[in-house]
Design an enzyme around this catalytic site. Structure first.
Site, PDB file in Angstrom:
ATOM      1  CG  ASP A  36      -1.934  -1.059   1.180  1.00  0.00           C
ATOM      2  OD1 ASP A  36      -2.681  -1.208   2.137  1.00  0.00           O
ATOM      3  OD2 ASP A  36      -1.981  -1.772   0.160  1.00  0.00           O
ATOM      4  CE1 TYR A  39      -3.854   3.438  -4.652  1.00  0.00           C
ATOM      5  CE2 TYR A  39      -3.317   1.985  -6.477  1.00  0.00           C
ATOM      6  CZ  TYR A  39      -4.152   2.912  -5.882  1.00  0.00           C
ATOM      7  OH  TYR A  39      -5.286   3.313  -6.535  1.00  0.00           O
ATOM      8  CG  ASP A  40      -0.988   4.956   0.260  1.00  0.00           C
ATOM      9  OD1 ASP A  40      -1.973   4.659  -0.452  1.00  0.00           O
ATOM     10  OD2 ASP A  40      -0.910   4.688   1.478  1.00  0.00           O
ATOM     11  CB  SER A  85     -12.501   8.005   0.400  1.00  0.00           C
ATOM     12  OG  SER A  85     -12.593   9.256  -0.228  1.00  0.00           O
ATOM     13  CG  LEU A  86     -11.627   8.146   6.274  1.00  0.00           C
ATOM     14  CD1 LEU A  86     -11.093   7.173   7.307  1.00  0.00           C
ATOM     15  CD2 LEU A  86     -12.370   9.288   6.963  1.00  0.00           C
ATOM     16  CD  GLU A 116     -14.361   6.187  14.592  1.00  0.00           C
ATOM     17  OE1 GLU A 116     -14.168   5.545  13.533  1.00  0.00           O
ATOM     18  OE2 GLU A 116     -15.411   6.778  14.867  1.00  0.00           O
ATOM     19  CE  LYS A 118      -7.695   4.326   6.963  1.00  0.00           C
ATOM     20  NZ  LYS A 118      -7.348   3.073   6.277  1.00  0.00           N
ATOM     21  CG  ASP A 120      -5.332  -2.743   6.415  1.00  0.00           C
ATOM     22  OD1 ASP A 120      -6.003  -2.239   5.491  1.00  0.00           O
ATOM     23  OD2 ASP A 120      -4.149  -3.084   6.291  1.00  0.00           O
ATOM     24  NE  ARG A 139     -15.339   3.850   0.005  1.00  0.00           N
ATOM     25  CZ  ARG A 139     -14.585   4.326  -0.969  1.00  0.00           C
ATOM     26  NH1 ARG A 139     -13.991   3.508  -1.785  1.00  0.00           N
ATOM     27  NH2 ARG A 139     -14.463   5.632  -1.111  1.00  0.00           N
ATOM     28  CD  GLU A 176     -12.557  -1.119   6.838  1.00  0.00           C
ATOM     29  OE1 GLU A 176     -13.413  -0.205   6.713  1.00  0.00           O
ATOM     30  OE2 GLU A 176     -11.546  -1.210   6.130  1.00  0.00           O
ATOM     31  CE1 TYR A 228     -16.228   3.147   8.405  1.00  0.00           C
ATOM     32  CE2 TYR A 228     -15.060   1.298   9.396  1.00  0.00           C
ATOM     33  CZ  TYR A 228     -15.453   2.022   8.272  1.00  0.00           C
ATOM     34  OH  TYR A 228     -15.058   1.607   7.039  1.00  0.00           O
ATOM     35  CE  LYS A 293     -14.786   8.206  11.323  1.00  0.00           C
ATOM     36  NZ  LYS A 293     -15.626   6.993  11.426  1.00  0.00           N
ATOM     37  CE  LYS A 317      -2.533   4.355   5.721  1.00  0.00           C
ATOM     38  NZ  LYS A 317      -3.116   4.222   4.400  1.00  0.00           N
ATOM     39  CB  CYS A 411      28.401 -27.777   3.006  1.00  0.00           C
ATOM     40  SG  CYS A 411      28.789 -26.483   4.199  1.00  0.00           S
ATOM     41  CB  CYS A 414      32.879 -28.147   5.152  1.00  0.00           C
ATOM     42  SG  CYS A 414      31.386 -29.135   5.158  1.00  0.00           S
ATOM     43  CB  CYS A 427      26.236 -28.988   6.052  1.00  0.00           C
ATOM     44  SG  CYS A 427      27.957 -29.492   6.154  1.00  0.00           S
ATOM     45  CB  CYS A 433      30.885 -28.273   8.515  1.00  0.00           C
ATOM     46  SG  CYS A 433      30.268 -26.755   7.751  1.00  0.00           S
TER      47      CYS A 433
HETATM   48  C1  9MJ Z   1     -11.782   2.339   9.499  1.00  0.00           C
HETATM   49  N1  9MJ Z   1     -11.349   1.882   8.329  1.00  0.00           N
HETATM   50  O1  9MJ Z   1     -11.533   1.764  10.538  1.00  0.00           O
HETATM   51  C2  9MJ Z   1     -13.800   5.136   8.817  1.00  0.00           C
HETATM   52  N2  9MJ Z   1     -12.583   3.511   9.501  1.00  0.00           N
HETATM   53  O2  9MJ Z   1     -15.315   6.961   8.407  1.00  0.00           O
HETATM   54  C3  9MJ Z   1     -13.045   4.196  10.590  1.00  0.00           C
HETATM   55  N3  9MJ Z   1     -13.059   4.121   8.393  1.00  0.00           N
HETATM   56  C4  9MJ Z   1     -14.517   6.018   7.938  1.00  0.00           C
HETATM   57  N4  9MJ Z   1     -13.800   5.200  10.154  1.00  0.00           N
HETATM   58  C5  9MJ Z   1     -15.822   7.611   7.352  1.00  0.00           C
HETATM   59  N5  9MJ Z   1     -12.770   3.877  11.870  1.00  0.00           N
HETATM   60  C6  9MJ Z   1     -15.339   7.050   6.218  1.00  0.00           C
HETATM   61  C7  9MJ Z   1     -14.511   6.021   6.588  1.00  0.00           C
END
Ligand code: 9MJ
Length: 671
Positions: A36, A39-40, A85-86, A116, A118, A120, A139, A176, A228, A293, A317, A411, A414, A427, A433
Site C-alpha cells: 500500500d 501505491y500511496d 473516503s478519508l 478510532e 483504523k 485494515d 463500497r 469494516e 463506524y 472525526k 497512518k 555445503c 566445507c 550439511c 564443517c
Molecule cells: C476504518 N477503516 O476503521 C472510517 N474507519 O469513516 C473508521 N473508516 C470512515 N472510520 C468515514 N474507523 C469514512 C470512513
C-alpha cells in the site's frame, strides 16, 4: 507546450497507467502486487502533479474516482448516501495542519474528536429496514457497490435483526469487515496444506472471502464487522454527536470497536495515536492507523466536504509494515546443527523504522513457492519484533535477466554433501564443517549459555580460522599470549577476555546443558532436565524412555539428547570442560507443591517495561513456575507485554488467561 509541461504530461500518463494496473490487481483480482505504501506514493505523486498542472486533469484520472467498478457476477446496488473516503495524514505535521483548518473554519480553540482505530479490512454498507437486515453491499466506487447480502448474513457479528423496541424505519450503517490475525493464519495454513495459494494479508483474505459467489464458503471464513459510520437514516432521532451515535448503534446490537474514545483537543488525539501504536501488535486484528472525526454533527456540517472526503475527518497512518526493495543476491547460511538456510540479501530498506537488508527464505519450498530470483523486486513485511519476511515478488518488475536460485547440493563452507530431511537441508559435514563448529561455539559462549563476555562472533571466527580453537574446551586453555596476534586484540582486551573465560567456569547446570547445543534443547528443556534429573551424570546416562517421561520432552528431543551424549567426541569435550574447571552448584531438588507457582506453566511474550523477560523468568521460576517458550494447551497463564503477537493470539484461541505487566507484578508480589 513548454518542456516542463511535456515532462509532467508524460509522467502523469505513466503514473495513471501504473495506478490503473494496480487498482485492477487490488480491486478486481483481490491480488495486489505492491504494498500500500508504494501505491500511496504513486497516487500522491499523481495528485501533486495534477495540482501543479490543473489543465492536465482528465475525468478518467484515478484521482477523480476511488476504487474500481464492481465485478459482473454480483448485482450492482446504488448506495442511498455515497460512501466516503478519508484523507490521509502521514505524519504529525499533517495532523496539526488538519486540526488548524478545522479550528479556523469553526472559529473555536479546541475541537472534540472521536478517535478510532483504523481497521485494515474492507468497507461495507448495511441496510436495516424496520430492524431487519435487508442488504449488504461492498463500497465499490463509493456510489454503487456489489450486493453481497447472502455473504454478509453469514457473519456472526452482524445482527440479522436489531435489538430493542424502537428500531428505525431505515438505517444505513457503514463499517469494516476484517479477518482477525489468528483466523487468517489458520486459514493460510489450511490453504497451504490444500496446495492453494495463501492470502498475502488479512485484508485480502477478508475481501476474497466476502466476494465468494457461494455463501457457504464465506460462512467458513472467520470474518468480523465493526461499525463506524451512518448513511441514510429515517424514522428515528439520533444524538447530536458521532460518538453518541456509535453508542446507540451498539445498543441496537451492532458491533462498535472497544478502542474508540472521545478526546478533546489535538494533543489528546495525538496521545491516542501513540497509545494505539504501542497496542497495535497486541490487538487481535490489523490496524494501519487511527481516524480522528470531529464529533459534533453541527460542526461536521459546517465543515463539509472536498470532493468525496469529509473535511471533518482524517486518517493518521502508522509507518508502513510493508515496503518494496530488490534482491541483490541469494546465498545460504550454515547453522549450528548443519541446517542450511537460504537468505536473500536485499537493497537496504526501512520498514516501519528498522533498516532491513537480509531476509530468511526458510527453505527450498519457500523459494519455489515465491519463485524468487536474484534481481527481483520483492515485498518485505515486518510485524512487531518478528524477523522480516518476504511475502511476495512483484513479477511485473522482474528484469529479463533475473536468475533463478539453484539450491546447492554441497555445503558452501566445507564442501560436504547436503542431505534433505523433508524440506530441511543439512550439511553432512558435522564437526568437519567450520561453519557448524563456529555456530556451535557462538552458541556456547552466548549470554544465556556460558555467558563469556567479550567473546563475540567475529572473534570466535578468527579463533577457529587460525586453529586456536576447535571445540568448546579449547577456550579454557587459551592464554593471553595466544590472543596477541589476533585482529583488534590489544593487551587489555586479551587480559579481560581470559578473565571472562575464567569467570564463565562457574555456571549452572541448566546453562551448561543449554550451551552444549543439543538439537531441540532450548533453555526451557535444559531447565527441565536439570530440575528433574539433578546431575549431569544422571542426564548423560538416562535412557530414552526416562527422558520421554519428562514434561514437554517428546520422542524426537529425547532421541537427540540420548544420541548426543553417546557420541564419543561430545563425551570427550564434556569431560575436558569439567577437568578444566567448569562447575556448578550442587543440585537443588525439585521443589514440590510447596512453592506458590509449582505446577504452573507460564509463557512470557512481548516487551516488559520494568524488567527484562530474563529477570521475569528467573523470578517466576524462583516461585516454582515452569516458564515455557511456546503456548500449548498445557499453558496456565500468558504474560503479554506490548509487541506480543502470535503467542498471545494462540493463547486467546485456547482460552488461556492472559495478564499484562501489572498483573505479573501482582502475581510476583503475592508470591
Ligand atoms: C476504518 N477503516 O476503521 C472510517 N474507519 O469513516 C473508521 N473508516 C470512515 N472510520 C468515514 N474507523 C469514512 C470512513
Amino acid at each position: 507546450m513548454t518542456r516542463e509541461k511535456q515532462d509532467a504530461k508524460s509522467e502523469i500518463q505513466s503514473l495513471r497507467e501504473q495506478i490503473n494496473y494496480h487498482n485492477y490487481r487490488y480491486y478486481a483480482l483481490d491480488d495486489p502486487e505492491i504494498p500500500d505504501a508504494e501505491y500511496d506514493r504513486l497516487m500522491r505523486r499523481l495528485q501533486q502533479l495534477e495540482t501543479e498542472h490543473p489543465d492536465l486533469v482528465t475525468p478518467d484520472s484515478p484521482t477523480q474516482r476511488v476504487g474500481h467498478a464492481p465485478l459482473q457476477q454480483f448485482r450492482e446496488v446504488r448506495h442511498l448516501v455515497p460512501m466516503l473516503s478519508l484523507s490521509n495524514a502521514m505524519n504529525r505535521d499533517e495532523v496539526l495542519a488538519f486540526d488548524r483548518r478545522v479550528r479556523e473554519k469553526l472559529g473555536v480553540d479546541r475541537v472534540e474528536y472521536a478517535a478510532e482505530p483504523k481497521l485494515d479490512g474492507l468497507a461495507i454498507s448495511l441496510i436495516y429496514r424496520h430492524g431487519l437486515l435487508e442488504l449488504g453491499a461492498t463500497r465499490g466506487d463509493g456510489y454503487s457497490g456489489e450486493d453481497v447480502t447472502q455473504n454478509v448474513r453469514t457473519i456472526e457479528s452482524i445482527p440479522l435483526r436489531l435489538m430493542g423496541e424502537h428500531a428505525p424505519e431505515l438505517l444505513e450503517v457503514r463499517g469494516e469487515i476484517i479477518m482477525p490475525r489468528a483466523g487468517f493464519e489458520k486459514l493460510n495454513r489450511q490453504r497451504l496444506k490444500q496446495g492453494k495459494k495463501p492470502f498475502a494479508n488479512p485484508r485480502n483474505a477478508a475481501a476474497g472471502s466476502l466476494r465468494q459467489l457461494d455463501p457457504r464458503i464465506t460462512a467458513q471464513r472467520p470474518l468480523e464487522m465493526y461499525c463506524y459510520a451512518l448513511g441514510k437514516v429515517q424514522g428515528v432521532s439520533l444524538p447530536d454527536a458521532h460518538y453518541d451515535t456509535l453508542m446507540q448503534l451498539r445498543q441496537w446490537g451492532l458491533r462498535v470497536n472497544r478502542e474508540i474514545r472521545r478526546v478533546t483537543g489535538i494533543d489528546a488525539a495525538l496521545a491516542y495515536y501513540e497509545e494505539m501504536a504501542v497496542k497495535r501488535d497486541a490487538l487481535p486484528y490489523e490496524i494501519d492507523g487511527v481516524v480522528y472525526k470531529v464529533n459534533r454533527y453541527r460542526q461536521q456540517e459546517k465543515l463539509g466536504f472536498v470532493s468525496r472526503a469529509p473535511r471533518w475527518a482524517i486518517a493518521h497512518k502508522f509507518p508502513a509494515h510493508e515496503e518494496m526493495t530488490t534482491v541483490k543476491s541469494i546465498d545460504v547460511q550454515v547453522g549450528r546443527t548443519g541446517a542450511i538456510t537460504p537468505v536473500a540479501r536485499l537493497e537496504p530498506v526501512e520498514v516501519g523504522g528498522v533498516i532491513v537488508s537480509n531476509a530468511s527464505l526458510h527453505n527450498k519450498d519457500e523459494i519455489e513457492r515465491l519463485d524468487i530470483r536474484v534481481g527481483d523486486t520483492v515485498i518485505v513485511h515486518r510485524a512487531g519484533d518478528v524477523i522480516p519476511k518476504i511475502t511476495a515478488v512483484v513479477k511485473s518488475k522482474r528484469p529479463p535477466d533475473a536468475r533463478p536460485f539453484v539450491f546447492p547440493d554441497h555445503c558452501p563452507v566445507c564442501g560436504s554433501e547436503i542431505i534433505f530431511d523433508g524440506v530441511i537441508a543439512r550439511c553432512s559435514g558435522g564437526l568437519f564443517c567450520p561453519a557448524q563448529v563456529k555456530e556451535s561455539l557462538k552458541h556456547f559462549a552466548s549470554r544465556k549459555a556460558m555467558d563469556i563476555e567479550g567473546l563475540g562472533d567475529k572473534l570466535i571466527e578468527q579463533l577457529v580460522d587460525v586453529g586456536l580453537v576447535r571445540n568448546a574446551a579449547d577456550f579454557y586453555v587459551l592464554r593471553e599470549e595466544d590472543l596477541a596476534g589476533l585482529e583488534r586484540m590489544g593487551e587489555k582486551s586479551a587480559h579481560n577476555l581470559i578473565r571472562a573465560i575464567e569467570a564463565s567456569k562457574s555456571t549452572t547446570l541448566p546453562a551448561f546443558l543449554y550451551a552444549l547445543g543439543i538439537p531441540g534443547v532450548g533453555e526451557a528443556t535444559a531447565l527441565t532436565l536439570a530440575t528433574h534429573l539433578l546431575t549431569l551424570e544422571a542426564i548423560r546416562n538416562a535412557e530414552i524412555e526416562k527422558l520421554e517421561q519428562l514434561p514437554d520432552i517428546g520422542p524426537v528431543v529425547a532421541d537427540n539428547i540420548h544420541t548426543f551424549f553417546r557420541q564419543s567426541h561430545n563425551a570427550e569435550v564434556i569431560d575436558r570442560l569439567i577437568e578444566l574447571g567448569v562447575h556448578w552448584p550442587d543440585p537443588q531438588p525439585l521443589a514440590t507443591e510447596s512453592l506458590p507457582l509449582s505446577g504452573k506453566t507460564i509463557v512470557l511474550t512481548g516487551k516488559l517495561e520494568g524488567m527484562t523477560r530474563e529477570q521475569a523468568r528467573k523470578r517466576l521460576q524462583a516461585l516454582g513456575a515452569k516458564v515455557s517458550g511456546s503456548v500449548s494447551k498445557n499453558t496456565d497463564l500468558v504474560v503479554a507485554g506490548p509487541g506480543a503477537g502470535a503467542k498471545q493470539s494462540r493463547a486467546r484461541e485456547l482460552g488461556i488467561r492472559i495478564i499484562d505487566e501489572r498483573g505479573l507484578l501482582d502475581l510476583l508480589d503475592s508470591g
